[in-house]
Design a protein around this motif. Structure first.
Motif: not given
Length: 366
Positions: A166-168, A176-179, A242-244, A358-359
């Motif tokens: 995972k990259m954040v 941005a989060v990609t996995e 970031y998960k929250q 992408y938030l």
């Protein structure tokens, strides 16, 4: 020292190592490129005392030796030579560079003053196929903060847990989060925050079938790719939780064609300045999304896009530049917009095959 090498190969080597040349140091030696000729290859090194780069390339070595040349000038000279054999001969005080009918004589620096390449003890490492690494970095690294006062936000969080890489990245306005799943032989754990600009430099290197190796030392990251080794300082600190920020559910979800949406956002931004948002008005009944933008004393624009929507009607507005950064990282045909309300973050998701989220924080609708 005396060696010969093709101009294009030497130029390529210099392009890579020049990323490590110091531009602000008061130490003249750090603005140079260390060159060592030995057996049948050259080793080039640069450092700014935080980032160190070492590159090896084959060459015809007639006399072994070492020198430090002024980096920027030497790179410019090699870049402007014709694509032919470059001959370099030198001693402790100067080198002579010859190619076809052109010849340059350059004063050199003492190689004994050049810092040695860092020797680090690594305790965690992973190998990632370069294509996968490059794609993931390019999706998230554009989101890192430019504000050096919050150093942790200038980096990308890279983790490996349960065979999920995972990259954040976040600048506190978007995330941005990609996995990606990784092979069984890559199992293990990895957790580090690494400079976004540094990762982008590596992702921009020429694509090969060789993997990128990321290895962690106590406060450094060692990246090995092909015949290049990068040693850089890790970014210390706690990356935001970031998960929250990611909601468990949505009130509205709309699926749109990525290409059509990007084009519409670009058109809506034509009469905007950076402070003017693009508003999304998702209508469940008509299965449409109305994009609109209004610039005071300039005018307004609106455009209707068809979509597949479920849930409740919603109006939400975003900074158009942030929108384009996120949408341009989506390579699937469709993108999903998930929203809870006009005042909570909107989330754009690629189709499942891509695993990209992408938030974006919303802009208040006046």
């Amino acid at each position: 020292m005396k060696f010969s090498i093709n101009q294009s190969e030497l130029q390529n080597a210099l392009t890579i190592v020049m990323k490590g040349v110091s531009t602000r140091s008061t130490l003249p030696i750090l603005s140079g490129v260390y060159i060592q000729a030995h057996s049948d290859s050259l080793t080039l090194q640069t450092t700014d005392l935080e980032l160190s780069i070492q590159y090896s390339v084959d060459a015809l070595v007639e006399e072994e030796g070492e020198t430090v040349v002024p980096g920027k000038l030497f790179a410019e000279i090699i870049k402007n030579l014709s694509d032919a054999a470059v001959h370099v001969a030198g001693n402790e005080e100067a080198v002579v560079v010859t190619c076809d009918a052109a010849s340059f004589s350059l004063r050199t620096l003492d190689p004994q003053d050049f810092p040695g390449f860092p020797k680090v003890d690594v305790h965690q490492s992973i190998n990632i196929p370069f294509d996968q690494f490059s794609t993931m970095v390019k999706r998230v690294a554009r989101v890192v903060s430019k504000d050096e006062s919050r150093a942790i936000l200038t980096g990308v969080l890279i983790t490996l847990e349960d065979k999920l890489l995972k990259m954040v990245a976040t600048d506190s306005y978007r995330l941005a989060v990609t996995e990606a799943d990784v092979p069984d032989d890559m199992a293990g754990e990895f957790n580090a925050v690494i400079s976004g600009s540094f990762l982008q430099d590596i992702a921009a290197l020429p694509k090969t079938d060789n993997p990128v190796s990321l290895a962690l030392a106590d406060n450094q990251i060692v990246v090995t790719y092909c015949n290049t080794v990068f040693v850089n300082r890790r970014i210390e600190g706690n990356f935001p939780n970031y998960k929250q920020l990611l909601p468990d559910a949505y009130v509205t979800r709309a699926s749109m064609n990525v290409g059509h949406l990007i084009a519409a956002v670009k058109r809506a931004s034509l009469l905007s300045n950076t402070a003017t948002p693009v508003k999304f008005d998702v209508n469940i009944g008509s299965q449409t999304t109305l994009l609109s933008s209004t610039a005071q004393d300039v005018g307004s624009t609106q455009e209707t896009l068809s979509c597949e929507a479920e849930g409740e009607d919603v109006e939400i507005a975003f900074n158009y530049a942030y929108l384009l950064d996120g949408l341009s990282a989506v390579t699937t045909e469709k993108v999903y917009l998930e929203a809870q309300s006009s005042m909570k973050p909107g989330i754009f998701k690629a189709e499942e095959s891509e695993n990209f989220l992408y938030l974006v924080m919303p802009v208040r609708i006046s």
